[in-house]
Design a protein around this motif. Structure first.
Motif, PDB file in Angstrom:
ATOM      1  N   ASN A   1       9.274  35.080  41.261  1.00 57.67           N
ATOM      2  CA  ASN A   1       8.130  35.970  41.086  1.00 57.67           C
ATOM      3  C   ASN A   1       7.172  35.836  42.261  1.00 57.67           C
ATOM      4  OD1 ASN A   1       6.158  33.839  40.496  1.00 57.67           O
ATOM      5  ND2 ASN A   1       7.210  33.638  38.524  1.00 57.67           N
ATOM      6  N   SER A   2       6.120  36.639  42.219  1.00 61.04           N
ATOM      7  CA  SER A   2       5.197  36.710  43.357  1.00 61.04           C
ATOM      8  C   SER A   2       4.303  35.488  43.493  1.00 61.04           C
ATOM      9  CB  SER A   2       4.342  37.978  43.254  1.00 61.04           C
ATOM     10  OG  SER A   2       3.695  38.033  41.995  1.00 61.04           O
ATOM     11  N   VAL A   3       4.210  34.666  42.470  1.00 61.87           N
ATOM     12  CA  VAL A   3       3.558  33.346  42.493  1.00 61.87           C
ATOM     13  C   VAL A   3       2.049  33.414  42.714  1.00 61.87           C
ATOM     14  CG1 VAL A   3       3.495  31.061  43.594  1.00 61.87           C
ATOM     15  CG2 VAL A   3       5.675  32.262  43.337  1.00 61.87           C
ATOM     16  N   GLN A   4       1.604  34.143  43.737  1.00 61.95           N
ATOM     17  CA  GLN A   4       0.247  33.962  44.242  1.00 61.95           C
ATOM     18  C   GLN A   4      -0.856  34.544  43.366  1.00 61.95           C
ATOM     19  OE1 GLN A   4       0.935  36.138  47.940  1.00 61.95           O
ATOM     20  NE2 GLN A   4      -0.456  37.731  47.269  1.00 61.95           N
ATOM     21  N   GLY A   5      -0.569  35.547  42.551  1.00 61.06           N
ATOM     22  CA  GLY A   5      -1.631  36.219  41.809  1.00 61.06           C
ATOM     23  C   GLY A   5      -2.294  35.331  40.766  1.00 61.06           C
ATOM     24  N   ARG A   6      -3.604  35.374  40.719  1.00 61.69           N
ATOM     25  CA  ARG A   6      -4.317  34.577  39.719  1.00 61.69           C
ATOM     26  C   ARG A   6      -4.260  35.223  38.342  1.00 61.69           C
ATOM     27  NH1 ARG A   6     -10.185  33.032  41.786  1.00 61.69           N
ATOM     28  NH2 ARG A   6     -10.244  35.273  42.209  1.00 61.69           N
ATOM     29  N   LYS A   7      -4.223  36.554  38.313  1.00 62.41           N
ATOM     30  CA  LYS A   7      -4.208  37.262  37.032  1.00 62.41           C
ATOM     31  C   LYS A   7      -2.898  38.001  36.793  1.00 62.41           C
ATOM     32  CE  LYS A   7      -9.225  37.955  36.825  1.00 62.41           C
ATOM     33  NZ  LYS A   7     -10.310  38.970  36.711  1.00 62.41           N
ATOM     34  N   LEU A   8      -2.333  38.574  37.859  1.00 62.25           N
ATOM     35  CA  LEU A   8      -1.116  39.372  37.728  1.00 62.25           C
ATOM     36  C   LEU A   8       0.053  38.709  38.452  1.00 62.25           C
ATOM     37  CD1 LEU A   8      -2.459  43.003  38.311  1.00 62.25           C
ATOM     38  CD2 LEU A   8      -1.715  42.014  36.146  1.00 62.25           C
ATOM     39  N   ILE A   9       1.254  38.963  37.928  1.00 56.02           N
ATOM     40  CA  ILE A   9       2.492  38.456  38.522  1.00 56.02           C
ATOM     41  C   ILE A   9       3.523  39.580  38.462  1.00 56.02           C
ATOM     42  CG2 ILE A   9       4.445  36.880  38.136  1.00 56.02           C
ATOM     43  CD1 ILE A   9       2.197  35.417  39.346  1.00 56.02           C
ATOM     44  N   VAL A  10       4.392  39.646  39.448  1.00 57.99           N
ATOM     45  CA  VAL A  10       5.527  40.570  39.388  1.00 57.99           C
ATOM     46  C   VAL A  10       6.791  39.743  39.598  1.00 57.99           C
ATOM     47  CG1 VAL A  10       5.253  41.152  41.841  1.00 57.99           C
ATOM     48  CG2 VAL A  10       6.596  42.648  40.364  1.00 57.99           C
TER      49      VAL A  10
ATOM     50  N   ARG B   1      12.720  41.442  38.848  1.00 57.49           N
ATOM     51  CA  ARG B   1      13.295  42.597  38.152  1.00 57.49           C
ATOM     52  C   ARG B   1      12.385  43.817  38.224  1.00 57.49           C
ATOM     53  NH1 ARG B   1      13.765  40.400  32.340  1.00 57.49           N
ATOM     54  NH2 ARG B   1      11.661  39.746  32.945  1.00 57.49           N
ATOM     55  N   GLY B   2      11.172  43.624  38.769  1.00 60.97           N
ATOM     56  CA  GLY B   2      10.230  44.730  38.890  1.00 60.97           C
ATOM     57  C   GLY B   2       9.191  44.780  37.793  1.00 60.97           C
ATOM     58  N   TYR B   3       9.190  43.797  36.902  1.00 66.10           N
ATOM     59  CA  TYR B   3       8.196  43.753  35.826  1.00 66.10           C
ATOM     60  C   TYR B   3       6.903  43.119  36.330  1.00 66.10           C
ATOM     61  CZ  TYR B   3      11.725  44.973  32.345  1.00 66.10           C
ATOM     62  OH  TYR B   3      12.689  45.627  31.615  1.00 66.10           O
ATOM     63  N   SER B   4       5.793  43.765  36.039  1.00 67.70           N
ATOM     64  CA  SER B   4       4.482  43.182  36.326  1.00 67.70           C
ATOM     65  C   SER B   4       3.832  42.805  35.002  1.00 67.70           C
ATOM     66  CB  SER B   4       3.598  44.175  37.090  1.00 67.70           C
ATOM     67  OG  SER B   4       3.411  45.368  36.348  1.00 67.70           O
ATOM     68  N   CYS B   5       3.144  41.681  35.010  1.00 71.78           N
ATOM     69  CA  CYS B   5       2.536  41.199  33.772  1.00 71.78           C
ATOM     70  C   CYS B   5       1.358  40.297  34.104  1.00 71.78           C
ATOM     71  CB  CYS B   5       3.562  40.435  32.928  1.00 71.78           C
ATOM     72  SG  CYS B   5       4.209  38.941  33.720  1.00 71.78           S
ATOM     73  N   GLN B   6       0.585  40.000  33.095  1.00 73.64           N
ATOM     74  CA  GLN B   6      -0.487  39.032  33.263  1.00 73.64           C
ATOM     75  C   GLN B   6       0.121  37.637  33.383  1.00 73.64           C
ATOM     76  OE1 GLN B   6      -3.744  39.494  30.452  1.00 73.64           O
ATOM     77  NE2 GLN B   6      -3.250  41.663  30.181  1.00 73.64           N
ATOM     78  N   ARG B   7      -0.519  36.809  34.167  1.00 74.56           N
ATOM     79  CA  ARG B   7       0.036  35.481  34.421  1.00 74.56           C
ATOM     80  C   ARG B   7       0.291  34.714  33.125  1.00 74.56           C
ATOM     81  NH1 ARG B   7       0.830  31.493  38.055  1.00 74.56           N
ATOM     82  NH2 ARG B   7       0.337  32.780  39.857  1.00 74.56           N
TER      83      ARG B   7
ATOM     84  N   LYS C   1       8.222  41.623  26.034  1.00 75.37           N
ATOM     85  CA  LYS C   1       7.770  41.989  24.684  1.00 75.37           C
ATOM     86  C   LYS C   1       6.260  42.210  24.626  1.00 75.37           C
ATOM     87  CE  LYS C   1      11.492  39.509  22.289  1.00 75.37           C
ATOM     88  NZ  LYS C   1      12.185  39.051  23.502  1.00 75.37           N
ATOM     89  N   GLN C   2       5.568  41.819  25.671  1.00 76.67           N
ATOM     90  CA  GLN C   2       4.119  42.004  25.704  1.00 76.67           C
ATOM     91  C   GLN C   2       3.785  43.459  26.035  1.00 76.67           C
ATOM     92  OE1 GLN C   2       1.840  39.803  24.851  1.00 76.67           O
ATOM     93  NE2 GLN C   2       3.356  38.163  24.518  1.00 76.67           N
ATOM     94  N   PRO C   3       2.846  44.072  25.303  1.00 74.65           N
ATOM     95  CA  PRO C   3       2.503  45.483  25.542  1.00 74.65           C
ATOM     96  C   PRO C   3       2.005  45.761  26.963  1.00 74.65           C
ATOM     97  CG  PRO C   3       1.557  44.701  23.475  1.00 74.65           C
ATOM     98  CD  PRO C   3       2.095  43.493  24.173  1.00 74.65           C
ATOM     99  N   SER C   4       1.359  44.776  27.566  1.00 78.47           N
ATOM    100  CA  SER C   4       0.793  45.000  28.899  1.00 78.47           C
ATOM    101  C   SER C   4       1.826  44.844  30.016  1.00 78.47           C
ATOM    102  CB  SER C   4      -0.364  44.023  29.150  1.00 78.47           C
ATOM    103  OG  SER C   4       0.093  42.686  29.056  1.00 78.47           O
ATOM    104  N   THR C   5       3.022  44.343  29.684  1.00 83.94           N
ATOM    105  CA  THR C   5       4.075  44.189  30.688  1.00 83.94           C
ATOM    106  C   THR C   5       4.735  45.536  30.947  1.00 83.94           C
ATOM    107  OG1 THR C   5       4.518  41.897  30.049  1.00 83.94           O
ATOM    108  CG2 THR C   5       6.262  43.046  31.226  1.00 83.94           C
TER     109      THR C   5
ATOM    110  N   SER D   1       5.959  45.830  42.584  1.00 83.39           N
ATOM    111  CA  SER D   1       6.638  46.413  41.427  1.00 83.39           C
ATOM    112  C   SER D   1       7.094  47.837  41.720  1.00 83.39           C
ATOM    113  CB  SER D   1       5.699  46.395  40.215  1.00 83.39           C
ATOM    114  OG  SER D   1       6.347  46.902  39.067  1.00 83.39           O
ATOM    115  N   CYS D   2       6.225  48.623  42.339  1.00 74.11           N
ATOM    116  CA  CYS D   2       6.560  50.007  42.681  1.00 74.11           C
ATOM    117  C   CYS D   2       7.661  50.053  43.738  1.00 74.11           C
ATOM    118  CB  CYS D   2       5.305  50.715  43.180  1.00 74.11           C
ATOM    119  SG  CYS D   2       5.456  52.510  43.321  1.00 74.11           S
TER     120      CYS D   2
END
Length: 203
Positions: free
Chosen positions: A72-81, A84-90, A102-106, A128-129
């Motif tokens: 994953n992108s590792v560096q984000g404090r709040k978001l991670i990608v 597989r192209g999924y972005s989610c909250q850390r 399974k998380q709605p925000s993913t 992700s895009c």
């Protein structure tokens, strides 16, 4: 008779000297060709092994196999990608470093905050895009033209789609004007082939 021997010795010395010069020239030219071809061959081999398909299939979602690790992108404090192209909250990362689908925000292939020129205001959304399968032709063109890019050494090291998007979305000199300000301060993360517009229209 004496003069003939001297002349013959001179001819022998001349042949030895001439042969040495020829050998030196051939060896030097051969080494130069190797130096020229070696980077090309190395980059060509890297391109031959470039992987567009994700290393982790969607079966992970079905089988819930936590033994498989995601990059994953590792560096984000709040978001991670993840790769597989999924972005989610850390906080929604699974123990295998994959986003919990399974998380709605993913969301997958999230182009939120991205513009038509391929520039985004959020790094994780840019990656992700960029990972969308339909972006492959654009990225293939970037790889073909990377010799003309100032980042050719960086692009020559990436081995798959995920690594390319991570590298491409990072800010670079293309995002900057006059070496001290961003061309588009709000959208400085770009996966496209052109520099950010000074004014962009959000999708």
């Amino acid at each position: 008779m004496f003069g003939f021997r001297v002349l013959r010795k001179r001819w022998v010395l001349f042949l030895i000297l001439f042969s040495s010069v020829i050998y030196f020239l051939v060896a030097t030219l051969s080494k130069s060709n190797d130096l020229i071809l070696e980077p090309f061959e190395s980059k060509r081999n890297i391109r031959q092994t470039f992987q567009w398909q994700p290393k982790i299939s969607d079966e992970l979602e079905v089988n819930n196999t936590l033994t498989v690790k995601c990059r994953n992108s590792v560096q984000g404090r709040k978001l991670i990608v993840d790769e597989r192209g999924y972005s989610c909250q850390r906080r929604h990362l699974d123990s295998n470093n994959c986003c919990d689908t399974k998380q709605p925000s993913t969301s997958r292939y999230n182009c939120q905050t991205c513009h038509t020129n391929g520039c985004c205001s959020v790094y994780e959304y840019c990656v992700s895009c960029c990972l969308q399968p339909d972006k492959q032709p654009l990225l293939e063109k970037i790889l073909r033209d990377y010799n003309n890019e100032p980042f050719n050494k960086l692009f020559s090291l990436v081995l798959d789609h995920f690594e390319l998007c991570l590298a491409k979305c990072r800010t670079s000199s293309q995002s900057v004007q006059h070496e001290n300000s961003y061309r588009d301060p709000k959208s400085k993360y770009c996966y496209g082939e052109s520099a950010p517009d000074l004014q962009s229209a959000i999708l």
